[in-house]
Design a protein around this motif. Structure first.
Motif, PDB file in Angstrom:
ATOM      1  N   LYS A  33      -0.581  11.445   1.477  1.00 56.03           N
ATOM      2  CA  LYS A  33      -0.702  10.992   2.725  1.00 56.03           C
ATOM      3  C   LYS A  33       0.032  10.035   3.144  1.00 56.03           C
ATOM      4  N   GLY A  34       0.987   9.384   2.153  1.00 53.59           N
ATOM      5  CA  GLY A  34       1.607   8.359   2.959  1.00 53.59           C
ATOM      6  C   GLY A  34       2.531   8.566   3.657  1.00 53.59           C
ATOM      7  N   THR A  35       2.762   7.639   4.274  1.00 54.10           N
ATOM      8  CA  THR A  35       4.212   7.660   5.737  1.00 54.10           C
ATOM      9  C   THR A  35       5.126   7.968   4.703  1.00 54.10           C
ATOM     10  N   PRO A  36       6.863   8.358   5.459  1.00 55.83           N
ATOM     11  CA  PRO A  36       7.442   8.804   5.168  1.00 55.83           C
ATOM     12  C   PRO A  36       8.752   7.826   4.523  1.00 55.83           C
ATOM     13  N   GLU A  37       7.738   6.089   4.494  1.00 59.74           N
ATOM     14  CA  GLU A  37       8.427   4.842   4.346  1.00 59.74           C
ATOM     15  C   GLU A  37       7.475   4.632   3.098  1.00 59.74           C
ATOM     16  N   GLY A  38       6.231   5.683   2.815  1.00 60.51           N
ATOM     17  CA  GLY A  38       6.019   5.020   1.401  1.00 60.51           C
ATOM     18  C   GLY A  38       4.054   4.038   1.760  1.00 60.51           C
ATOM     19  N   LEU A  39       3.844   3.748   3.434  1.00 59.90           N
ATOM     20  CA  LEU A  39       2.879   3.461   3.721  1.00 59.90           C
ATOM     21  C   LEU A  39       2.061   3.304   3.650  1.00 59.90           C
ATOM     22  N   ALA A  40       0.945   3.309   3.264  1.00 57.14           N
ATOM     23  CA  ALA A  40      -0.557   3.937   3.260  1.00 57.14           C
ATOM     24  C   ALA A  40      -0.926   4.049   4.635  1.00 57.14           C
ATOM     25  N   THR A  41      -1.910   4.765   5.168  1.00 50.37           N
ATOM     26  CA  THR A  41      -2.232   5.421   6.427  1.00 50.37           C
ATOM     27  C   THR A  41      -3.582   4.538   6.546  1.00 50.37           C
ATOM     28  N   GLU A  42      -4.141   4.974   7.520  1.00 51.85           N
ATOM     29  CA  GLU A  42      -5.975   5.127   7.805  1.00 51.85           C
ATOM     30  C   GLU A  42      -6.580   5.891   7.247  1.00 51.85           C
ATOM     31  N   HIS A  43      -6.429   7.092   7.073  1.00 57.00           N
ATOM     32  CA  HIS A  43      -6.303   8.268   5.971  1.00 57.00           C
ATOM     33  C   HIS A  43      -7.299   6.537   4.954  1.00 57.00           C
ATOM     34  N   HIS A  44      -6.420   6.615   3.645  1.00 56.11           N
ATOM     35  CA  HIS A  44      -6.594   5.674   2.619  1.00 56.11           C
ATOM     36  C   HIS A  44      -7.276   4.523   3.055  1.00 56.11           C
ATOM     37  N   ILE A  45      -7.191   4.003   4.073  1.00 51.38           N
ATOM     38  CA  ILE A  45      -8.439   2.837   4.453  1.00 51.38           C
ATOM     39  C   ILE A  45     -10.001   3.791   4.384  1.00 51.38           C
ATOM     40  N   GLN A  46     -10.129   5.155   5.010  1.00 51.27           N
ATOM     41  CA  GLN A  46     -11.567   5.770   4.934  1.00 51.27           C
ATOM     42  C   GLN A  46     -11.246   6.453   3.466  1.00 51.27           C
ATOM     43  N   HIS A  47     -10.613   6.930   2.880  1.00 45.60           N
ATOM     44  CA  HIS A  47     -11.241   7.995   1.924  1.00 45.60           C
ATOM     45  C   HIS A  47     -11.731   6.843   1.102  1.00 45.60           C
ATOM     46  N   TYR A  48     -10.341   5.854   0.771  1.00 48.70           N
ATOM     47  CA  TYR A  48     -10.952   4.749  -0.450  1.00 48.70           C
ATOM     48  C   TYR A  48     -12.230   3.856  -0.105  1.00 48.70           C
ATOM     49  N   GLY A  49     -12.254   3.889   1.207  1.00 48.85           N
ATOM     50  CA  GLY A  49     -13.504   3.075   1.109  1.00 48.85           C
ATOM     51  C   GLY A  49     -15.019   3.709   1.492  1.00 48.85           C
ATOM     52  N   GLY A  69      11.499   6.365  -7.285  1.00 44.72           N
ATOM     53  CA  GLY A  69      11.104   6.708  -8.048  1.00 44.72           C
ATOM     54  C   GLY A  69       9.107   7.333  -7.506  1.00 44.72           C
ATOM     55  N   ARG A  70       9.366   7.856  -6.466  1.00 41.81           N
ATOM     56  CA  ARG A  70       7.975   8.635  -5.748  1.00 41.81           C
ATOM     57  C   ARG A  70       8.140   9.693  -6.244  1.00 41.81           C
ATOM     58  N   LEU A  71       6.685   9.955  -7.098  1.00 42.37           N
ATOM     59  CA  LEU A  71       6.427  10.988  -6.967  1.00 42.37           C
ATOM     60  C   LEU A  71       6.001  12.145  -6.721  1.00 42.37           C
ATOM     61  N   TRP A  72       6.131  11.620  -5.304  1.00 43.34           N
ATOM     62  CA  TRP A  72       6.118  13.101  -4.078  1.00 43.34           C
ATOM     63  C   TRP A  72       6.396  13.001  -2.465  1.00 43.34           C
ATOM     64  N   PRO A  73       7.067  13.189  -2.507  1.00 37.84           N
ATOM     65  CA  PRO A  73       7.582  12.703  -0.818  1.00 37.84           C
ATOM     66  C   PRO A  73       6.235  11.679   0.024  1.00 37.84           C
ATOM     67  N   ASN A  74       5.150  11.791   0.074  1.00 34.31           N
ATOM     68  CA  ASN A  74       4.412  12.018   0.928  1.00 34.31           C
ATOM     69  C   ASN A  74       3.541  10.304  -0.100  1.00 34.31           C
ATOM     70  N   ASP A  75       3.886  10.003  -1.006  1.00 38.80           N
ATOM     71  CA  ASP A  75       3.983   8.685  -2.053  1.00 38.80           C
ATOM     72  C   ASP A  75       3.310   7.382  -1.043  1.00 38.80           C
ATOM     73  N   ILE A  76       2.059   7.067  -1.186  1.00 39.51           N
ATOM     74  CA  ILE A  76       2.374   5.568  -1.239  1.00 39.51           C
ATOM     75  C   ILE A  76       3.324   4.673  -1.802  1.00 39.51           C
ATOM     76  N   GLY A  77       3.899   3.591  -1.600  1.00 39.32           N
ATOM     77  CA  GLY A  77       4.342   2.702  -2.048  1.00 39.32           C
ATOM     78  C   GLY A  77       3.876   1.672  -2.395  1.00 39.32           C
ATOM     79  N   ILE A  78       4.855   0.514  -3.219  1.00 45.63           N
ATOM     80  CA  ILE A  78       4.401  -1.468  -2.654  1.00 45.63           C
ATOM     81  C   ILE A  78       5.931  -2.274  -3.649  1.00 45.63           C
ATOM     82  N   TYR A  79       7.072  -1.260  -2.893  1.00 43.18           N
ATOM     83  CA  TYR A  79       8.461  -1.746  -3.515  1.00 43.18           C
ATOM     84  C   TYR A  79       8.932  -2.248  -1.807  1.00 43.18           C
ATOM     85  N   SER A  80       7.872  -2.746  -1.489  1.00 38.93           N
ATOM     86  CA  SER A  80       8.794  -4.100  -0.304  1.00 38.93           C
ATOM     87  C   SER A  80       7.379  -4.327   0.427  1.00 38.93           C
TER      88      SER A  80
END
Length: 333
Positions: A33-49, A69-80
């Protein structure tokens, strides 16, 4: 024979200098559910919370340390730095449930998503399969750059509010590729012997520690076996990890299996990876986490009571039911 001990899911567990309230861990599971830029979204906030109640520790899905080095195109990242704010909203949501949350830092290496990978890399020029294609063998200077990516990712992890870090060294991704003799054919300081094959992992862990300090929990996820002749075995892997433990670089080991080659285990049943976790635990002092088809309270407590592992992780049950952790903890033993 491992002696029975008086432990249950409710028993607190120390990881590094931190203590989690119980021994039930939410395993990292991809959300796609990450964005094309690897950003977390509202989905992640709700899912993990939503899943933070009751469990002792949450580990988020694979979080890329490099845009290559993303495993999938819709991975999240922490590279910026752009990723930090979005991830901080995830950690805040989980902390509202009084639960610690760890980030899982990863790089796919030769298994990085072809759709978003400009240059496929690996310790040796050995492909995973035809679909991924032939990777380029990393130079020493490129390896050093990769270690720096992990250091910066650790720095950002602290800024994002994560309580610990899990380094992804399993499932056939970059660090696992360095660890296994089937994918690492180097004859320089990063390969050639079991100790040399751990150098990249050691350098990554040391770089992370340079940012976190010694008290901050840092753990690794490993694949105990490659399911192939000549590949890693639980005992060999445990012996490779002993020097890292002795140096204080790891605080816990999360034991999974496979992924280096396109082969599957012959038999997947409740606790199928547990024997490997038990072997690794015999050789290490840090806590060992077992995962793989552990869905019932009775099985989890037997694992802990007999000292086969120090904690158990569940994944798919929590995807199916956000309250599964609470239900498991509250079930009759």
């Amino acid at each position: 024979m491992i002696a029975a001990v008086s432990l249950s899911l409710e028993t607190p567990l120390a990881i590094g200098r931190a203590t989690i309230r119980n021994r039930l861990v939410m395993a990292p599971m991809q959300q796609y559910k990450g964005t094309p830029e690897g950003l977390a979204t509202e989905h992640h906030i709700q899912h993990y919370g939503r899943r933070a109640k009751g469990i002792g520790l949450m580990i988020v899905e694979s979080t890329a340390v490099s845009d290559n080095g993303r495993l999938w195109p819709n991975d999240i990242g922490i590279y910026s730095e752009r990723h930090v704010e979005k991830l901080k909203r995830v950690t805040d949501a989980v902390h509202a449930g009084q639960t610690p949350i760890y980030v899982q830092l990863s790089h796919g290496g030769r298994k990085s998503a072809p759709e978003v990978t400009s240059r496929l890399i690996a310790p040796s020029a050995i492909p995973y399969d035809a679909a991924y294609g032939m990777p380029a063998e990393l130079t020493v200077s490129e390896i050093e750059t990769m270690v720096e990516h992990y250091r910066l990712a650790a720095k950002r992890s602290l800024a994002a509010g994560f309580d610990g870090i899990e380094v992804h060294a399993a499932h056939g991704f970059l660090i696992h590729q360095f660890l296994s003799p089937l994918s690492n054919r180097r004859n320089d300081p990063y390969g050639g012997t079991p100790l040399a094959r751990t150098k990249f992992l050691r350098d990554v862990l040391a770089a992370i520690r340079s940012e976190t300090g010694s008290g901050y929990p840092v753990m690794i996820r490993v694949s105990s076996t490659d399911y192939a002749v000549g590949g890693l075995t639980p005992r060999e892997l445990a012996l490779m990890l002993q020097p890292l433990e002795a140096e204080g670089l790891i605080d816990a080991v999360d034991v999974s299996s496979g992924g280096l080659l396109p082969v599957e285990p012959a038999d997947v049943h409740p606790g199928y990876q547990l024997p490997d976790a038990a072997i690794i635990k015999q050789h290490l002092r840090v806590p060992v986490i077992a995962v793989g088809g552990i869905r019932t309270r009775s099985l989890a407590d037997r694992i802990l009571r007999h000292g086969l592992a120090d904690a158990v992780a569940i994944g798919r049950p929590l995807l199916e039911d956000p309250d599964y952790g609470l239900k498991m903890l509250n079930s009759v033993q």
